[in-house]
Design an enzyme around this catalytic site. Structure first.
Site, PDB file in Angstrom:
ATOM      1  N   HIS A  56      95.893  55.899  33.444  1.00 19.73           N
ATOM      2  CA  HIS A  56      94.740  54.732  33.434  1.00 19.73           C
ATOM      3  C   HIS A  56      94.551  54.139  32.279  1.00 19.73           C
ATOM      4  O   HIS A  56      93.492  53.669  31.956  1.00 19.73           O
ATOM      5  CB  HIS A  56      93.563  55.598  33.689  1.00 19.73           C
ATOM      6  CG  HIS A  56      93.618  56.421  34.988  1.00 19.73           C
ATOM      7  ND1 HIS A  56      93.712  55.650  36.499  1.00 19.73           N
ATOM      8  CD2 HIS A  56      93.460  57.602  35.338  1.00 19.73           C
ATOM      9  CE1 HIS A  56      93.582  56.528  37.180  1.00 19.73           C
ATOM     10  NE2 HIS A  56      93.610  57.677  36.656  1.00 19.73           N
ATOM     11  N   HIS A 214      93.607  55.898  42.071  1.00 19.57           N
ATOM     12  CA  HIS A 214      94.811  56.535  42.135  1.00 19.57           C
ATOM     13  C   HIS A 214      95.719  56.009  43.434  1.00 19.57           C
ATOM     14  O   HIS A 214      96.540  56.582  43.732  1.00 19.57           O
ATOM     15  CB  HIS A 214      94.614  58.096  42.335  1.00 19.57           C
ATOM     16  CG  HIS A 214      93.930  58.599  41.179  1.00 19.57           C
ATOM     17  ND1 HIS A 214      92.501  58.834  41.318  1.00 19.57           N
ATOM     18  CD2 HIS A 214      94.172  59.021  39.827  1.00 19.57           C
ATOM     19  CE1 HIS A 214      91.934  59.339  40.218  1.00 19.57           C
ATOM     20  NE2 HIS A 214      92.938  59.617  39.544  1.00 19.57           N
TER      21      HIS A 214
END
Lengths: 328, 328
Positions: A56, A214
């Protein structure tokens, strides 16, 4: 799978090494367990620690530094860090004023930060961020924590830097978290290196509304529509959640998932700003760019935070991290 | 083609509008012709103007602001801006100290900036950036200007801000340009919205070494190899060009083309830093991120600049733009 890596096993370590070398004026990297701290962590203040699966970036390692996080604990890609990382990081940065964990609402993260808090012999509080309104508020595991986490980290980071105590930091952080809502859309899947193929299938003319960071399947797959229609859909869910009144000041954050050109992110920002301006809402602050990414996923999320004077003051306060830097 | 846009025709305008709204503390946007200037352009100094085709954001609009560019002229995607844009932008920001054009070496850009310079009734100089060493130095149209352009803009921008005159700015810029070399690699093609399909074909296990920032075919297509081998290849071409001696201080810039995760860019930075550190070269400054992009192309470039005291001082000087911000 096409990635510039040497091996799936060494990717995280090599990447962290590069990060630490590139930003050696800001951070220090600890190995075994992995965590990143501020280069100078001597200040007596509440210490903010976040973390989560890697992939991320710049979240969270890129948000360590003056005015924001004191430490970040990166797990393997899309995998929660272990309690040992949080424990040792907390012990490393503790300065007698307490530890504040900022945790995105995923089961593994929540559990491991909880274990670390129990093991710590230091006053510890936790802020849970669950800003993804693509899921209903009563979803079984709660809503996911996504791009709104950065807003919490910035505002509480400034408060801690200014000397706010642990309870004040926690209360402010919860207020920001409750004033923040996000929703995302994917145009492509991400590919996790250890898996080697896209996380989900998506048609060549299909988008995934309400996708997670995700690659969790979203609210609904739908045909690719115009940017105006995409933004209208995302913004209306956020608006229904936060219900900003005319005259309300907001922070509007358009976050890229990693593979979407900045031109498109600014276009989305333009449309989202118009959406709320037409309702009399005031776009007081803004942030556009790739901050809470999903590896190589194409798409973006929109995050809105209802602001008050205190939040604006802390948002504007100096920050010196790899990914956010102003006022110093 | 999957893009978050409303139409190919309106993409640039809508994106510029979003950019100008998001950064209204830093920039002003002019329409017909399109150009971006600093919100405050009153200072009597040499004015720096750059520009080129869009699709490379944040270059150049995101580099307009205190300590860097005074104006940027964005063309349509991968299309040179017109001389009218540069002409009106120069007239808008001129403060009696002269205009310095910073131009990437592409035929259309060179020609149009030249026409604008001829039409201007203001002292004007031009720095041509041609840092892409994937092409031989005697290539028919010269080498392409790529990610090194940002380095020139930052260093000369600081000099102009500090009061350097037009000739001094030009000489410094040429010295930086000659001290800078870049080379890139693509893992995927970009897709230009008006064309609607990838600019070039690339096999699922193939990479394009020496690719240009518009998807120009590179030096050689080759099989996907490890990151170490990719970096060794890119770095050795750059090293052969600049020949940094042991003890030489350098700026190492790893630039993402748009669709490559930050994790991979930091990994590439780590390997490139090692490459030169093993030769005794000192990585004095670094920059990692997506700055000179190619829409949604996956891959990156490595840029090296040989530094001296003056360049370091100007690199470190305060800058306040959408994409680069420090010291203020």
């Amino acid at each position: 799978m096409k990635k510039m890596i040497n091996s799936v096993e060494s990717l995280l370590e090599e990447s962290l090494n590069g990060f630490a070398t590139a930003h050696r004026d800001i951070v220090r990297l600890n190995h075994q367990p992995n965590f990143v701290t501020r280069a100078d962590s001597s200040k007596a203040k509440v210490k903010l620690i976040s973390g989560g699966g890697s992939g991320h970036e710049p979240l969270h390692t890129g948000l360590v530094g003056m005015g924001m996080l004191d430490a970040a604990c990166p797990g393997q890609i899309f995998t929660s860090p272990g309690p040992d990382q949080m424990l040792v990081a907390a012990q490393a940065v503790d300065a007698g004023k307490g530890i504040l964990f900022i945790v995105k609402n995923y089961a593994g993260d929540v559990m491991n930060f909880e274990i670390a808090a129990e093991m710590l012999d230091i006053p510890t509080e936790t802020i849970l961020v669950a800003d993804d309104v693509s899921l209903p508020a009563d979803h079984s595991t709660g809503r996911r924590g996504v791009a709104g986490t950065l807003i919490v980290e910035k505002i509480v980071g400034a408060a801690a830097e200014a000397g706010a105590n642990l309870q004040a930091c926690k209360q402010l952080g919860e207020r920001v978290a409750q004033s923040t809502a996000s929703m995302g859309v994917a145009l492509s899947s991400c590919t996790v290196p250890a898996i080697g193929k896209p996380t989900f299938d998506i048609g060549s003319n299909e988008i995934e509304m309400g996708v997670g960071i995700h690659g969790e399947r979203g609210r609904e797959p739908m045909d690719l529509v115009s940017a105006s229609e995409i933004v209208e859909k995302l913004a209306s869910h956020i608006d229904a959640e936060l219900k900003p009144a005319a005259g309300q000041r907001v922070l509007l954050h358009v976050n890229g998932f990693g593979a979407t050109p900045l031109m498109e992110l600014y276009l989305v920002f333009d449309l989202a700003a118009q959406y709320w301006q037409e309702k009399g809402v005031i776009i007081e602050r803004s942030l556009v760019g790739n901050f809470t990414t999903s590896l190589d996923m194409a798409g973006c999320s929109i995050t809105l935070t209802l602001l008050d004077d205190e939040m604006i003051q802390y948002w504007d306060a100096p920050v010196h991290t790899a990914a956010l830097r102003w006022g110093c």
